[in-house]
Design a protein around this motif. Structure first.
Motif, PDB file in Angstrom:
ATOM      1  N   GLY A  54     -16.403  35.681 -19.606  1.00 31.71           N
ATOM      2  CA  GLY A  54     -15.576  35.959 -18.310  1.00 31.71           C
ATOM      3  C   GLY A  54     -16.583  35.318 -17.040  1.00 31.71           C
ATOM      4  O   GLY A  54     -16.184  35.431 -15.954  1.00 31.71           O
ATOM      5  N   ARG A  55     -17.641  35.047 -17.481  1.00 31.83           N
ATOM      6  CA  ARG A  55     -18.546  34.190 -16.381  1.00 31.83           C
ATOM      7  C   ARG A  55     -18.498  32.723 -16.722  1.00 31.83           C
ATOM      8  O   ARG A  55     -18.764  32.285 -17.907  1.00 31.83           O
ATOM      9  N   VAL A  56     -18.182  32.003 -15.524  1.00 32.86           N
ATOM     10  CA  VAL A  56     -17.948  30.696 -15.677  1.00 32.86           C
ATOM     11  C   VAL A  56     -19.005  29.860 -16.141  1.00 32.86           C
ATOM     12  O   VAL A  56     -20.270  30.024 -15.620  1.00 32.86           O
ATOM     13  N   CYS A  57     -19.001  29.017 -17.286  1.00 38.00           N
ATOM     14  CA  CYS A  57     -20.109  28.023 -17.670  1.00 38.00           C
ATOM     15  C   CYS A  57     -19.612  26.706 -17.923  1.00 38.00           C
ATOM     16  O   CYS A  57     -18.388  26.551 -18.382  1.00 38.00           O
ATOM     17  N   TYR A  58     -20.121  25.881 -17.012  1.00 33.61           N
ATOM     18  CA  TYR A  58     -19.885  24.381 -17.069  1.00 33.61           C
ATOM     19  C   TYR A  58     -20.781  23.741 -17.846  1.00 33.61           C
ATOM     20  O   TYR A  58     -21.755  24.223 -18.396  1.00 33.61           O
ATOM     21  N   TRP A  59     -20.551  22.295 -17.956  1.00 31.95           N
ATOM     22  CA  TRP A  59     -21.509  21.486 -18.830  1.00 31.95           C
ATOM     23  C   TRP A  59     -22.087  20.506 -17.653  1.00 31.95           C
ATOM     24  O   TRP A  59     -21.459  20.087 -16.826  1.00 31.95           O
ATOM     25  N   SER A  60     -23.241  20.592 -17.467  1.00 30.52           N
ATOM     26  CA  SER A  60     -24.236  19.778 -16.343  1.00 30.52           C
ATOM     27  C   SER A  60     -24.458  18.435 -17.022  1.00 30.52           C
ATOM     28  O   SER A  60     -25.126  18.453 -17.917  1.00 30.52           O
ATOM     29  N   ARG A  61     -23.898  17.346 -16.488  1.00 28.44           N
ATOM     30  CA  ARG A  61     -24.151  16.146 -17.148  1.00 28.44           C
ATOM     31  C   ARG A  61     -25.397  15.600 -16.410  1.00 28.44           C
ATOM     32  O   ARG A  61     -26.268  15.071 -17.275  1.00 28.44           O
ATOM     33  N   SER A  62     -25.942  16.379 -15.362  1.00 27.52           N
ATOM     34  CA  SER A  62     -27.302  15.870 -14.861  1.00 27.52           C
ATOM     35  C   SER A  62     -28.281  16.301 -15.835  1.00 27.52           C
ATOM     36  O   SER A  62     -29.565  15.950 -16.135  1.00 27.52           O
ATOM     37  N   ARG A  63     -28.104  17.821 -16.308  1.00 30.99           N
ATOM     38  CA  ARG A  63     -29.106  18.360 -17.097  1.00 30.99           C
ATOM     39  C   ARG A  63     -28.810  18.328 -18.542  1.00 30.99           C
ATOM     40  O   ARG A  63     -29.877  18.560 -19.453  1.00 30.99           O
ATOM     41  N   ASN A  64     -27.701  17.719 -18.913  1.00 30.18           N
ATOM     42  CA  ASN A  64     -27.146  17.739 -20.352  1.00 30.18           C
ATOM     43  C   ASN A  64     -27.506  18.683 -20.957  1.00 30.18           C
ATOM     44  O   ASN A  64     -27.929  18.955 -22.033  1.00 30.18           O
ATOM     45  N   ARG A  65     -26.972  19.939 -20.382  1.00 25.89           N
ATOM     46  CA  ARG A  65     -26.932  21.179 -21.126  1.00 25.89           C
ATOM     47  C   ARG A  65     -25.931  22.334 -20.332  1.00 25.89           C
ATOM     48  O   ARG A  65     -25.348  21.907 -19.188  1.00 25.89           O
ATOM     49  N   PRO A  66     -25.555  23.260 -21.064  1.00 25.72           N
ATOM     50  CA  PRO A  66     -24.480  24.079 -20.128  1.00 25.72           C
ATOM     51  C   PRO A  66     -25.212  24.788 -19.079  1.00 25.72           C
ATOM     52  O   PRO A  66     -26.449  24.953 -18.753  1.00 25.72           O
ATOM     53  N   TRP A  67     -24.169  25.068 -17.971  1.00 28.09           N
ATOM     54  CA  TRP A  67     -24.800  25.435 -16.508  1.00 28.09           C
ATOM     55  C   TRP A  67     -23.894  26.670 -16.203  1.00 28.09           C
ATOM     56  O   TRP A  67     -22.652  26.514 -16.193  1.00 28.09           O
ATOM     57  N   ARG A  68     -24.688  27.791 -16.401  1.00 27.66           N
ATOM     58  CA  ARG A  68     -23.843  29.176 -16.021  1.00 27.66           C
ATOM     59  C   ARG A  68     -23.959  29.085 -14.580  1.00 27.66           C
ATOM     60  O   ARG A  68     -25.078  29.261 -14.020  1.00 27.66           O
TER      61      ARG A  68
ATOM     62  N   GLN B  91     -22.197  33.301  -8.287  1.00 30.70           N
ATOM     63  CA  GLN B  91     -21.623  33.462  -9.754  1.00 30.70           C
ATOM     64  C   GLN B  91     -19.872  33.307  -9.494  1.00 30.70           C
ATOM     65  O   GLN B  91     -19.528  33.680  -8.432  1.00 30.70           O
ATOM     66  N   GLN B  92     -19.411  32.744 -10.377  1.00 35.68           N
ATOM     67  CA  GLN B  92     -18.001  32.689 -10.657  1.00 35.68           C
ATOM     68  C   GLN B  92     -17.714  33.830 -11.878  1.00 35.68           C
ATOM     69  O   GLN B  92     -18.130  33.461 -13.087  1.00 35.68           O
ATOM     70  N   ARG B  93     -16.692  34.608 -11.534  1.00 30.43           N
ATOM     71  CA  ARG B  93     -15.927  35.374 -12.724  1.00 30.43           C
ATOM     72  C   ARG B  93     -14.793  34.832 -12.833  1.00 30.43           C
ATOM     73  O   ARG B  93     -13.808  34.678 -12.065  1.00 30.43           O
ATOM     74  N   LEU B  94     -14.403  34.766 -14.109  1.00 32.51           N
ATOM     75  CA  LEU B  94     -13.163  33.976 -14.376  1.00 32.51           C
ATOM     76  C   LEU B  94     -12.028  35.093 -14.373  1.00 32.51           C
ATOM     77  O   LEU B  94     -12.292  36.321 -15.022  1.00 32.51           O
ATOM     78  N   ILE B  95     -10.925  34.923 -13.829  1.00 30.88           N
ATOM     79  CA  ILE B  95      -9.921  35.656 -13.662  1.00 30.88           C
ATOM     80  C   ILE B  95      -8.862  34.964 -14.563  1.00 30.88           C
ATOM     81  O   ILE B  95      -8.199  35.841 -15.652  1.00 30.88           O
ATOM     82  N   GLU B  96      -8.664  33.728 -14.614  1.00 33.77           N
ATOM     83  CA  GLU B  96      -7.382  33.252 -15.647  1.00 33.77           C
ATOM     84  C   GLU B  96      -8.076  31.662 -15.963  1.00 33.77           C
ATOM     85  O   GLU B  96      -8.466  31.083 -14.742  1.00 33.77           O
TER      86      GLU B  96
ATOM     87  N   LEU C 287      -7.759  24.304 -15.119  1.00 30.68           N
ATOM     88  CA  LEU C 287      -7.749  24.925 -13.780  1.00 30.68           C
ATOM     89  C   LEU C 287      -8.111  26.567 -13.982  1.00 30.68           C
ATOM     90  O   LEU C 287      -7.831  27.324 -14.718  1.00 30.68           O
ATOM     91  N   LEU C 288      -9.464  26.734 -13.067  1.00 28.86           N
ATOM     92  CA  LEU C 288     -10.156  28.007 -13.301  1.00 28.86           C
ATOM     93  C   LEU C 288      -9.852  28.878 -12.088  1.00 28.86           C
ATOM     94  O   LEU C 288     -10.227  28.401 -11.011  1.00 28.86           O
ATOM     95  N   LEU C 289      -9.314  29.913 -12.209  1.00 28.58           N
ATOM     96  CA  LEU C 289      -8.903  30.792 -11.173  1.00 28.58           C
ATOM     97  C   LEU C 289     -10.058  31.684 -11.267  1.00 28.58           C
ATOM     98  O   LEU C 289     -10.000  32.553 -12.177  1.00 28.58           O
ATOM     99  N   VAL C 290     -10.823  31.758 -10.304  1.00 26.72           N
ATOM    100  CA  VAL C 290     -12.198  32.620 -10.134  1.00 26.72           C
ATOM    101  C   VAL C 290     -12.358  33.558  -8.895  1.00 26.72           C
ATOM    102  O   VAL C 290     -11.573  33.510  -8.074  1.00 26.72           O
ATOM    103  N   ASP C 291     -13.211  34.449  -9.421  1.00 28.71           N
ATOM    104  CA  ASP C 291     -13.784  35.287  -8.188  1.00 28.71           C
ATOM    105  C   ASP C 291     -15.108  34.764  -7.871  1.00 28.71           C
ATOM    106  O   ASP C 291     -16.007  34.935  -8.516  1.00 28.71           O
ATOM    107  N   GLN C 292     -15.232  33.804  -6.763  1.00 29.10           N
ATOM    108  CA  GLN C 292     -16.468  33.312  -6.378  1.00 29.10           C
ATOM    109  C   GLN C 292     -17.172  34.254  -5.607  1.00 29.10           C
ATOM    110  O   GLN C 292     -16.776  34.942  -4.536  1.00 29.10           O
TER     111      GLN C 292
END
Length: 150
Positions: free
Chosen positions: A67-81, A89-94, A105-110
């Motif tokens: 439920g916590r949004v995690c992306y892929w960082s292309r600059s760091r070449n690793r997951p980016w929470r 933080q971003q909490r995933l709603i849907e 499309l990530l509906l989030v609570d930023q």
């Protein structure tokens, strides 16, 4: 259900309530050559578009399971929470997948600023046929969020 583009064509006429198992959707999505898809973050209650980043299959699964949004960082070449450095933080709603299977499309609570510039949204420059104009001020100084690490 079918594979690839056929699956998404079938979903175009599917009735509400039709389900497809997640592994089948993931194997038929249109990942780029690096195994990534764009993910657009939108504030769930206001509709404000906050940012675009990239996800791979692992970060998509992590986001759905925690439920916590995690992306892929292309600059760091690793997951980016999102918010791991800044606390914003971003909490995933849907999470939704588009009709072609190539964009999320990530509906989030930023919490606070979504942009590394300290602004609420990364989309703070309005373009016209003549110019670009910054239309939003930072909510917080990026030095406060990141120190000297940025």
């Amino acid at each position: 259900m079918s594979h690839g583009a056929e699956l998404f064509r079938e979903l175009e006429t599917a009735s509400p309530g039709t389900t497809v198992q997640l592994p089948h959707l993931l194997e038929n999505m249109k990942w780029n050559d690096l195994g990534l898809v764009p993910a657009i973050a939108q504030q769930h209650d206001s509709g404000e578009v906050l940012m675009m980043a990239w996800m791979n299959e692992a970060t998509l699964h992590e986001t759905l399971s925690t439920g916590r949004v995690c992306y892929w960082s292309r600059s760091r070449n690793r997951p980016w929470r999102k918010g791991e450095s800044s606390g914003q933080q971003q909490r995933l709603i849907e999470m939704r997948l588009d009709c072609d299977g190539d964009t999320l499309l990530l509906l989030v609570d930023q919490q606070g600023a979504a942009c590394h510039t300290g602004r609420r949204s990364c989309f703070y420059t309005r373009l016209t046929h003549e110019k670009g104009e910054v239309v939003d001020a930072p909510l917080v100084d990026p030095e406060i969020l990141y120190g000297n690490s940025k």
